[in-house]
Design an enzyme around this catalytic site. Structure first.
Site, PDB file in Angstrom:
ATOM      1  N   GLY A 288       0.807  -1.219   0.000  1.00 56.44           N
ATOM      2  CA  GLY A 288       0.000   0.000   0.000  1.00 56.44           C
ATOM      3  C   GLY A 288       0.837   1.264   0.000  1.00 56.44           C
TER       4      GLY A 288
ATOM      5  CB  SER B 285      -1.870  -3.265   0.787  1.00 53.02           C
ATOM      6  OG  SER B 285      -0.892  -3.991   1.484  1.00 53.02           O
TER       7      SER B 285
ATOM      8  CG  ASN C 109      -5.821   3.994   8.368  1.00 53.27           C
ATOM      9  OD1 ASN C 109      -6.067   4.986   7.676  1.00 53.27           O
ATOM     10  ND2 ASN C 109      -4.840   3.974   9.240  1.00 53.27           N
TER      11      ASN C 109
ATOM     12  CB  CYS D 264       1.540   3.756  10.804  1.00 55.49           C
ATOM     13  SG  CYS D 264       0.801   2.584   9.706  1.00 55.49           S
TER      14      CYS D 264
ATOM     15  CB  THR E 279      12.897  -9.659 -10.877  1.00 53.83           C
ATOM     16  OG1 THR E 279      13.994  -9.429 -11.753  1.00 53.83           O
ATOM     17  CG2 THR E 279      12.304 -11.026 -11.138  1.00 53.83           C
TER      18      THR E 279
HETATM   19  C1  PLP Z   1      -2.072  -0.411   5.795  1.00 57.94           C
HETATM   20  C2  PLP Z   1      -2.404   0.807   5.020  1.00 57.94           C
HETATM   21  C3  PLP Z   1      -1.481   1.369   4.119  1.00 57.94           C
HETATM   22  C4  PLP Z   1      -0.091   0.825   3.960  1.00 57.94           C
HETATM   23  O1  PLP Z   1      -0.070  -0.431   3.330  1.00 57.94           O
HETATM   24  P1  PLP Z   1       1.242  -1.344   3.424  1.00 57.94           P
HETATM   25  O2  PLP Z   1       0.968  -2.476   2.502  1.00 57.94           O
HETATM   26  O3  PLP Z   1       1.351  -1.777   4.853  1.00 57.94           O
HETATM   27  O4  PLP Z   1       2.388  -0.509   2.986  1.00 57.94           O
HETATM   28  C5  PLP Z   1      -1.874   2.477   3.400  1.00 57.94           C
HETATM   29  N1  PLP Z   1      -3.095   3.010   3.535  1.00 57.94           N
HETATM   30  C6  PLP Z   1      -4.013   2.503   4.375  1.00 57.94           C
HETATM   31  C7  PLP Z   1      -5.369   3.118   4.465  1.00 57.94           C
HETATM   32  C8  PLP Z   1      -3.702   1.387   5.150  1.00 57.94           C
HETATM   33  O5  PLP Z   1      -4.608   0.899   5.992  1.00 57.94           O
END
Ligand code: PLP
Length: 387
Positions: free
Chosen positions: A71, A199, A151, A324, A237
């Site tokens: 993501g 993601s 999130n 995070c 790759t």
């Molecule tokens: C988890 C998340 C991300 C980051 O995704 P990763 O695959 O962990 O880098 C970005 N945006 C939102 C809304 C998320 O919940």
């Protein structure tokens, strides 16, 4: 100890079917898809099929899906890619105050490089007002980036309205759909979205794989330079086992999406009802325009971190807002944006359910949670005085 996992917005366990599907692609099918021989063809065919399957889920075409590492990289590619490719058209970007850091930080970086960024406020439910998007657009605006669902508090944004505005003004529209992709229906044409991030590990796929949908004709430049993989938009790759894994996760999600939404919404509502019966508990986010699995509450006079640690002692995993930001100081930028005070934001926790959570687990949680809150409040001088 019997442990209960209520932190599915942070990550989900990889499904056994996904692990099984990936297995042959570590050893048996190991070819580099850019190779012209038999070994390369095997993996090339595999990723082409998966690209189409994923595109189908959101009403796109296979060659509009670019695989990236997750993501964060997807958000970065969308924002930097569009910003740099459209510098001749303008230098203004519109986003919101409640975006994930994977969107906010690239925007802040671009500000230091001379771009102008508008961070739109949200209402008390965490909703962006489409009218405010209209007002923020200038002739210099090249990109609007508004997340599909938040999130931390789960609020689902009026993407269709914002997408229509963007299309009408000829501005590219990106959405971070990491929390909704494979969870709720998405159609990129209905939403008028030009770029969409997802993601794998947020929907029972592997970590380290994700993608960016890029509408055909979108002016975007690569962010990682090198070979000609991924339509020259992401050199390196390909992560073949990861791509196979995310493909399997999408395939299973497509079959189960409706049933899971119903199941999770019922579980969520039951849990919210139980939680709101406790004195001084308030729900954050929108009452119904929210992710089926998301609950975010403020618990008066109880510190969120202490609450989460005490629940962990009892075997229950919840989070304080976004995973995070756990290591960062200060309250959540999302809770601040919806108008929660510093104290309220510090007294909040997030509970995010998953497909394997049960009624029994939510019952047990309510029991334990009531005790934890009573116990922590009995030790709080402020609470005792207020009473
Ligand atoms: C988890 C998340 C991300 C980051 O995704 P990763 O695959 O962990 O880098 C970005 N945006 C939102 C809304 C998320 O919940």
């Amino acid at each position: 100890m019997n442990r209960i996992y209520f932190d599915h917005a942070a990550t989900t366990p990889t499904r056994p079917e996904v692990i099984e599907a990936m297995h042959p692609f570590w050893g048996q099918y190991f070819g580099n898809p850019s190779s012209l021989h038999h070994f390369g063809k095997e993996t090339l065919i595999a990723i082409k099929e998966i690209r189409e399957k994923i595109a189908h889920l959101i009403g796109a075409k296979g060659d509009e899906i670019v695989f990236v590492s997750g993501g964060t990289e997807s958000d970065n590619l969308a924002i930097f890619g569009v910003a740099y490719a459209n510098r001749d058209r303008g230098n203004h970007i519109i986003t919101s105050q409640i975006e994930h850091h994977a969107v906010l930080e690239p925007c802040r970086f671009l500000e230091r490089e001379g771009w102008r960024v508008t961070y739109l406020p949200v209402d008390s439910y965490g909703m962006v007002n489409p009218e405010a998007v209209v007002d923020a657009i200038t002739p210099e605006t090249i990109l609007i980036s508004i997340m599909h669902a938040n999130n931390e508090i789960g609020t689902i944004q009026p993407l269709k309205e914002i997408g229509t505005i963007a299309r009408g003004r000829n501005v590219y529209f990106h959405t971070d759909a990491v929390q909704t992709f494979s969870h709720i229906p998405i159609n990129v044409d209905e939403l008028n979205v030009d770029l969409l991030s997802f993601s794998g590990h947020k929907f029972y796929g592997p970590k380290g794989i994700g993608g960016l949908y890029v509408r055909k004709g979108t002016r975007i430049s690569p962010h990682i330079h090198g070979g000609y993989q991924e339509f020259k938009l992401r050199a390196g790759t390909e992560n073949i086992p990861g791509i196979v894994g995310i493909g399997k996760a999408v395939q299973l999600a497509m079959l189960e999406m409706d049933a899971q939404t119903t199941y999770l919404t019922n579980l969520r509502e039951k849990l919210i009802k139980g939680l709101l019966q406790i004195e001084g508990v308030r729900l954050n986010g929108h009452p119904d325009k929210r992710l089926p699995n998301n609950i975010n509450i403020t618990v008066d006079f109880v510190d969120g971190e202490t609450m989460a640690i005490n629940l962990d002692f009892k075997g229950i995993a919840v989070s304080m807002g976004s995973s995070c930001t756990t290591s960062m100081k200060g309250p959540s930028h999302v809770l601040s944006a919806i108008g929660r005070s510093y104290e309220d934001a510090r007294s909040s926790i997030r509970i995010t359910l998953g497909k394997d959570n049960t009624d029994k687990e939510t019952d047990y949680f309510l029991e334990v949670f009531g005790d934890v809150v009573t116990n922590l409040r009995s030790m709080s001088h402020i609470y005792q005085e207020k009473r």
